[in-house]
Design a protein around this motif. Structure first.
Motif, mmCIF file in Angstrom:
data_model
loop_
_atom_site.group_PDB
_atom_site.id
_atom_site.type_symbol
_atom_site.label_atom_id
_atom_site.label_comp_id
_atom_site.label_asym_id
_atom_site.label_seq_id
_atom_site.Cartn_x
_atom_site.Cartn_y
_atom_site.Cartn_z
ATOM 1 N N LEU A 178 15.577 -1.106 -1.862
ATOM 2 C CA LEU A 178 14.783 -1.919 -2.781
ATOM 3 C C LEU A 178 14.055 -1.042 -3.787
ATOM 4 C CD1 LEU A 178 13.572 -4.624 -3.661
ATOM 5 C CD2 LEU A 178 11.873 -4.382 -1.835
ATOM 6 N N SER A 179 13.479 0.061 -3.326
ATOM 7 C CA SER A 179 12.761 0.962 -4.226
ATOM 8 C C SER A 179 13.697 1.578 -5.256
ATOM 9 C CB SER A 179 12.064 2.063 -3.434
ATOM 10 O OG SER A 179 11.033 1.536 -2.638
ATOM 11 N N VAL A 210 9.503 -11.974 2.359
ATOM 12 C CA VAL A 210 9.768 -11.433 1.025
ATOM 13 C C VAL A 210 9.151 -10.050 0.893
ATOM 14 C CG1 VAL A 210 9.473 -11.772 -1.459
ATOM 15 C CG2 VAL A 210 9.826 -13.748 0.022
ATOM 16 N N ARG A 211 9.939 -9.127 0.411
ATOM 17 C CA ARG A 211 9.476 -7.754 0.122
ATOM 18 C C ARG A 211 9.796 -7.473 -1.335
ATOM 19 N NH1 ARG A 211 5.940 -3.702 1.135
ATOM 20 N NH2 ARG A 211 6.876 -1.755 1.855
ATOM 21 N N GLY A 216 5.496 -2.448 -12.714
ATOM 22 C CA GLY A 216 4.231 -1.813 -13.054
ATOM 23 C C GLY A 216 3.399 -1.396 -11.863
ATOM 24 N N VAL A 217 3.889 -1.641 -10.646
ATOM 25 C CA VAL A 217 3.109 -1.332 -9.448
ATOM 26 C C VAL A 217 3.941 -0.554 -8.431
ATOM 27 C CG1 VAL A 217 1.752 -2.280 -7.545
ATOM 28 C CG2 VAL A 217 1.733 -3.434 -9.761
ATOM 29 N N GLY A 218 5.128 -1.053 -8.097
ATOM 30 C CA GLY A 218 5.947 -0.482 -7.039
ATOM 31 C C GLY A 218 5.980 -1.415 -5.845
ATOM 32 N N LEU A 219 6.307 -0.896 -4.666
ATOM 33 C CA LEU A 219 6.308 -1.729 -3.462
ATOM 34 C C LEU A 219 4.899 -2.239 -3.184
ATOM 35 C CD1 LEU A 219 8.615 0.217 -0.972
ATOM 36 C CD2 LEU A 219 9.119 -1.939 -2.115
#
Length: 312
Positions: A178-179, A210-211, A216-219
């Protein structure tokens, strides 16, 4: 400058919240304040900055949200609940229309999710499947299909809530994958110049986990608009029935959710105030210092912790 704010969170998605109804700062100043207060290496740390703004003829008050990198988002649904609570406290009442950057949301006080948990109901939408408006170059609509130019064979659904989301239903959530996909979108390539939020969704019976890699933030522990997007996408693809309530879980907790076929989504979740304080802000350098915490909301912190233990 010295800035007073409330540290708050919705489903573990945390923010600094400022009553900005009387402020008239430049855009660059708000962006710098957001970077300062969101810096996880600084004294505050958060996923972003929330502003309670003045209302207009149609809305009792407004909300602006700046991400940790200083960019402004179209909306933030976990943050909206916190701003709604602040708006109700400032103006009275228990329901309102709220002016967002590009849309209007409806908010109201709701029955507590658990004892001691201040809970807000928010209704937003309609969700848009017109990906060309983001713009997502090379696509007009994507439903359960690979995204052109994204280095993944996974099937995604592209929708705006109204901020852009790419959501994919998966058997198991892989944070590294995901990252990596989030980093591709975060680079603002030619085919996705305004970036997008990317989410993996795991179905758990009739509920969802949900992940999200948030633009603009990340995980993040949670992303409210991603949870709304996931709920609508689950209905759109036949995984759940429109009009039936479900629970959406995330790393920070949960919300109750319901989507309708017309694209409207309702979330019901916490708006927890943790503490009130102030800090000196170096806007140009994006740094915060000399944090003073004036009041802790220890009862609310404990109530949310108990609710997460009980409900998740």
């Amino acid at each position: 400058m010295r800035i007073a704010f409330t540290k708050c969170h919705g489903s573990g998605n945390d923010f600094a919240l400022i009553d900005a109804r009387a402020d008239d700062l430049a855009e660059a100043d708000w962006a710098g304040i957001a970077r300062s207060l969101a810096d996880r290496a600084g004294p505050v740390g958060s996923d972003g900055l929330l502003l309670l703004t003045a209302g207009d003829a149609a809305c009792a008050f407004g909300m602006r949200m700046f991400n940790a990198d200083g960019s402004e988002a179209e909306t933030c649904l976990n943050g909206l609940r916190c701003v709604a609570r602040a708006g109700f406290a400032a103006l009275g009442g228990d329901r309102a229309a709220v002016r967002l950057k590009t849309s209007v949301a409806q908010v109201a006080m709701a029955d507590p999710l658990a004892p001691g948990v201040v809970t807000i109901r928010e209704t937003v939408g309609p969700a848009s499947l017109d990906a060309a408006r983001w713009p997502l170059i090379g696509a007009t609509q994507i439903v359960e299909a690979p995204v052109p130019n994204l280095p993944s064979a996974r099937a995604f659904t592209a929708l705006a809530m109204p901020n852009p989301h790419l959501v994919s239903f998966v058997e198991a959530v892989d944070d590294a994958e995901l990252s990596a996909l989030g980093d591709v979108c975060e680079a603002a390539p030619d085919w996705l110049p305004n970036r997008a939020n990317v989410s993996f969704i795991q179905q758990r019976g009739g509920d969802l986990f949900v992940r999200t890699f948030e633009r603009g933030v990340g995980l993040t522990n949670a992303c409210g608009s991603a949870m709304a997007a996931a709920t609508f996408a689950a209905g759109l693809t036949g995984r759940v029935r429109f009009g039936e309530p479900l629970t959406v879980f995330n790393a920070g907790g949960l919300v109750r959710a319901e989507a309708s076929a017309d694209g409207m989504v309702t979330l019901c979740g916490n708006a927890t105030f943790e503490w009130v304080g102030s800090a000196e802000i170096d806007v140009a350098r994006g740094l915060a210092g000399d944090l003073v915490i004036e009041r802790w909301h220890n009862d609310e912190i404990a109530a949310w912790g108990a609710a997460v233990d009980q409900l998740t």
